[in-house]
Structures are given as C-alpha cells and as structure tokens.
Enzyme design. Structure first.
Site, mmCIF file in Angstrom:
data_model
loop_
_atom_site.group_PDB
_atom_site.id
_atom_site.type_symbol
_atom_site.label_atom_id
_atom_site.label_comp_id
_atom_site.label_asym_id
_atom_site.label_seq_id
_atom_site.Cartn_x
_atom_site.Cartn_y
_atom_site.Cartn_z
ATOM 1 N N TYR A 144 -1.548 -0.973 10.609
ATOM 2 C CA TYR A 144 -1.736 -1.372 9.200
ATOM 3 C C TYR A 144 -0.550 -0.899 8.344
ATOM 4 C CZ TYR A 144 -3.822 -1.397 4.499
ATOM 5 O OH TYR A 144 -4.064 -1.595 3.147
ATOM 6 N N SER B 68 0.850 -1.194 0.000
ATOM 7 C CA SER B 68 0.000 0.000 0.000
ATOM 8 C C SER B 68 0.882 1.239 0.000
ATOM 9 C CB SER B 68 -0.864 0.011 1.263
ATOM 10 O OG SER B 68 -1.451 1.279 1.460
HETATM 11 P P1 NAD Z 1 -11.323 -6.238 0.423
HETATM 12 O O1 NAD Z 1 -11.993 -6.078 1.711
HETATM 13 O O2 NAD Z 1 -12.146 -6.448 -0.763
HETATM 14 O O3 NAD Z 1 -10.277 -7.441 0.486
HETATM 15 C C1 NAD Z 1 -9.615 -7.829 1.657
HETATM 16 C C2 NAD Z 1 -9.913 -9.294 1.873
HETATM 17 O O4 NAD Z 1 -9.099 -9.795 2.943
HETATM 18 C C3 NAD Z 1 -11.337 -9.602 2.291
HETATM 19 O O5 NAD Z 1 -12.172 -9.808 1.182
HETATM 20 C C4 NAD Z 1 -11.181 -10.881 3.102
HETATM 21 O O6 NAD Z 1 -11.563 -12.007 2.349
HETATM 22 C C5 NAD Z 1 -9.691 -10.972 3.364
HETATM 23 N N1 NAD Z 1 -9.432 -11.226 4.786
HETATM 24 C C6 NAD Z 1 -9.388 -10.340 5.806
HETATM 25 N N2 NAD Z 1 -9.137 -10.976 6.965
HETATM 26 C C7 NAD Z 1 -9.016 -12.297 6.665
HETATM 27 C C8 NAD Z 1 -8.759 -13.462 7.425
HETATM 28 N N3 NAD Z 1 -8.528 -13.401 8.743
HETATM 29 N N4 NAD Z 1 -8.753 -14.650 6.791
HETATM 30 C C9 NAD Z 1 -8.974 -14.742 5.450
HETATM 31 N N5 NAD Z 1 -9.190 -13.666 4.676
HETATM 32 C C10 NAD Z 1 -9.221 -12.453 5.274
HETATM 33 O O7 NAD Z 1 -10.388 -4.962 0.253
HETATM 34 P P2 NAD Z 1 -9.247 -4.572 -0.802
HETATM 35 O O8 NAD Z 1 -9.067 -3.137 -0.631
HETATM 36 O O9 NAD Z 1 -9.505 -5.134 -2.133
HETATM 37 O O10 NAD Z 1 -7.968 -5.259 -0.176
HETATM 38 C C11 NAD Z 1 -7.074 -6.025 -0.950
HETATM 39 C C12 NAD Z 1 -5.652 -5.595 -0.657
HETATM 40 O O11 NAD Z 1 -5.442 -4.261 -1.111
HETATM 41 C C13 NAD Z 1 -5.271 -5.604 0.826
HETATM 42 O O12 NAD Z 1 -3.977 -6.137 0.973
HETATM 43 C C14 NAD Z 1 -5.245 -4.126 1.174
HETATM 44 O O13 NAD Z 1 -4.385 -3.857 2.252
HETATM 45 C C15 NAD Z 1 -4.734 -3.558 -0.116
HETATM 46 N N6 NAD Z 1 -4.935 -2.135 -0.273
HETATM 47 C C16 NAD Z 1 -6.185 -1.622 -0.409
HETATM 48 C C17 NAD Z 1 -6.345 -0.256 -0.557
HETATM 49 C C18 NAD Z 1 -7.701 0.352 -0.712
HETATM 50 O O14 NAD Z 1 -7.800 1.573 -0.673
HETATM 51 N N7 NAD Z 1 -8.736 -0.413 -0.878
HETATM 52 C C19 NAD Z 1 -5.220 0.587 -0.570
HETATM 53 C C20 NAD Z 1 -3.968 0.037 -0.424
HETATM 54 C C21 NAD Z 1 -3.832 -1.322 -0.286
#
Ligand code: NAD
Ligand code: MG
Length: 311
Positions: free
Chosen positions: A216, A203
């Site tokens: 985080y 991120s």
């Molecule tokens: P999202 O909520 O769609 O995906 C995160 C997923 O993590 C969830 O769907 C869930 O299935 C999984 N998860 C959480 N805890 C878990 C556990 N204990 N066991 C199994 N699965 C678990 O959100 P997203 O934003 O698509 O996140 C995907 C990645 O992108 C993550 O690594 C997040 O840190 C990163 N990210 C997101 C953003 C943003 O703004 N959305 C920004 C930077 C990085």
C-alpha cells in the site's frame, strides 16, 4: 441481522469511545475505539462510531458552480465527504464504487440530489482497464463533460510480513491504487480542458511507511511521483494535477482489513491531536485544489495528518 452486526452491537455495549472535548480538537471521537472488523470494501453504515462526512456541517459558496466532477470511491469516507462538498459548491457529481457498496452510494446520491445538481452513480471494479475507460466515458456522457477528476479509490490490506504478502494481494493493491489511476486519468484527458484539474489521494504512508503496509505504501509513493510528473506534462494545457496526503482518517478502509484490530482500537492516538481525522475535516482541501482560485497550484502534495507535519 448478520453475525458480524450482532458482534458489533455486543461489543458496543461493553466498550466506550471517548470524545475529545476541547477547543483544539473539537468534539470528535478519540481512541480507544470499539473492536470491529468488516470484509473489504466495508460500509460506512456498519462503522461505530459513524464517521462525519460533513452531512450536517458543510456549507458551500458556489466555488465549483457548473463544474462536473468524477470521484472514485465516492460512496464512503473521504470520497463521500468530497462528493457532498462538491455538490454543495454547485458541481454535478458522478461517483464510482464497488457493487457491494450500493447502499452507501445511495445515501450519497440522495445527499447530492438534495443540492439540486446531477448525481450519477456508476458501480464497477476499477481493477479492470475496460471498466475504467467505460466509467469515464459514461460519466462524461451523462454529465455532458468533465472538469474535475478525483482519483480517490484504494485498496489497503495489512500483512505482517513479506512472506505473508501474496502476489494476489500485492496485485490487487497496485491495480486499484496505481493502474486504475493511470487508466482513468488517460481516458479523462479526452474530456478535460484548460482550467480542468486532477486530484489524486496519496497518504502519509508514501513518506512514512508502516511495517505492515509495504505494498500500500509503495502505491501511495507512486501516486506522488505520478502527480508531480503529470503536473509538468499538463502545464501547457493548463490542467492542474495535485494530490492530497491524509494521515489517519476514520473510514471503512481501516476497519475492513486496512489495520489489525489492535491498531484500529487506538487508531489516530499517535498524532499530536490524539485522534483520527473525520472525512468532513479534509473535504475543503479537495474543494480548494479544484477551485479556479488555485490556478497557480499544480504538482503539489497537501497533507492533513493531525499535526505530525509529514509533508
Ligand atoms: P473508503 O473505504 O471509504 O474509500 C475507499 C473506496 O475505494 C471504497 O469506498 C471503494 O468504493 C473504493 N474501491 C476499493 N477497491 C475498488 C475497486 N476494485 N473498484 C472500485 N472501487 C474500489 O476509505 P477512505 O479512507 O476514504 O479512502 C479514500 C482514499 O484515502 C484512499 O485513496 C486511501 O488510500 C486514502 N487514505 C486514507 C487514509 C485513512 O486513514 N482513511 C489515510 C491516508 C490515505
Ligand atoms: Mg466504500
């Protein structure tokens, strides 16, 4: 209809989401967003507006034909967009998610099956080492191998001060974002061979931590160090390791504890594009990093942050 959904529907009537409509920004939604909060891990189906994962737009060209991919957090958000793109590029795809996300996962399964490849759904909590090991063995067994590992699942819970940040919450964030990546990757190495690759999701928080995301942001920095170090370790085996570093993306992570309401409403506004990214806009990076044409690319961090240029 539960109380939460009723509240969302009521809010929807009173508020509008503006759509940025110009050639640079396309026609994706921009702030202000409707006030909405879900319990973690959150569901795509409850988001307003619904994110775009490339369901209607992503066109594949056999770039991952015959490959077998495991994607954690593949039910929603960025992981869902990657799952759709990989399937349309000809890969078999296994996704992991939490049991309470089954309805989101089933939508993804249908989309993958529509491409003719294998769609494996393996629910379970990756904060358990034993489950992480089983997950990899199970996915590799069902797909008869593993070529691409996408460590993408994460937990993000804001807390306004260090005093407020509990050990339990800190532990959950590190177990989900860092330990699980370590456990899953270690097991995956029993299957990955020359030409395989690992892609981790970091991120912009790794480089530019928000005051309310101390735990985080640390995990996202740890992912970068892990990616760069492991890339060197695995070079001899010709297994590439890279990371993607998203900026603000419109996913359930943000509306289920990732951001306080006042920040969610203006989510993405601070970027030069003035809006958050949609998961559909990042999947192609994961495709490129996984494809054999990127054979000299390892130990890299690829940012996608709406113009801020942090990486
Ligand atoms: P999202 O909520 O769609 O995906 C995160 C997923 O993590 C969830 O769907 C869930 O299935 C999984 N998860 C959480 N805890 C878990 C556990 N204990 N066991 C199994 N699965 C678990 O959100 P997203 O934003 O698509 O996140 C995907 C990645 O992108 C993550 O690594 C997040 O840190 C990163 N990210 C997101 C953003 C943003 O703004 N959305 C920004 C930077 C990085
Ligand atoms: Mg989810």
């Amino acid at each position: 209809m539960n109380k939460n959904t009723e509240k969302l529907k009521k809010n929807l009537k009173n508020q509008t989401v503006s759509i940025v409509n110009n050639p640079i920004h396309n026609t994706y939604p921009a702030p202000p967003f409707i006030s909405q909060q879900q319990d973690a891990p959150g569901l795509v189906s409850k988001m307003i507006p619904r994110p775009d994962h490339g369901e209607q737009s992503y066109k594949g060209s056999n770039r991952l034909l015959g490959k077998k991919a495991l994607i954690t957090g593949g039910d929603s958000g960025i992981g869902r967009a990657v799952a759709i793109a990989y399937a349309r590029e000809g890969a078999d795809v296994a996704i992991n998610y939490l049991p309470e996300e089954e309805s989101d996962a089933q939508e993804v399964k249908e989309l993958i099956l529509a491409e003719g490849g294998q769609a494996i759904t393996i629910p379970g909590d990756i904060t358990s080492e034993a489950f992480c090991q089983n997950l990899v063995h199970n996915a590799a067994k069902q797909m008869c191998g593993l070529d691409i590992l996408v460590n993408n699942a994460a937990h993000q819970q804001y807390s306004r001060s260090l005093a407020e940040l509990t050990t339990e919450s800190f532990d959950r964030t590190f177990k989900t974002n860092v330990y699980a990546m370590f456990w899953i990757t270690k097991t995956a190495l029993e299957y990955l061979k020359a030409g395989s690759c690992i892609i981790n999701t970091s991120s912009v928080q790794a480089n530019k931590p928000s005051a309310i995301l101390l735990d985080y942001a640390q995990t996202k920095a740890a992912i970068i160090a892990f990616t760069k170090g492991l890339a060197k370790q695995l070079a001899e085996q010709n297994i590439r390791v890279n990371a993607v570093a998203p900026g603000p993306y419109w996913t359930p992570l943000q509306s289920s504890g990732g951001q306080p309401l006042e920040k969610l409403i203006i989510f993405g506004q601070q970027t030069p594009y003035g809006r958050p990214g949609q998961p559909a806009e990042i999947a192609t990076i994961y495709v490129t990093l996984a494809s054999k044409e990127a054979s000299y690319t390892s130990g890299q961090i690829w940012g996608s942050d709406g113009g801020n240029g942090i990486f």
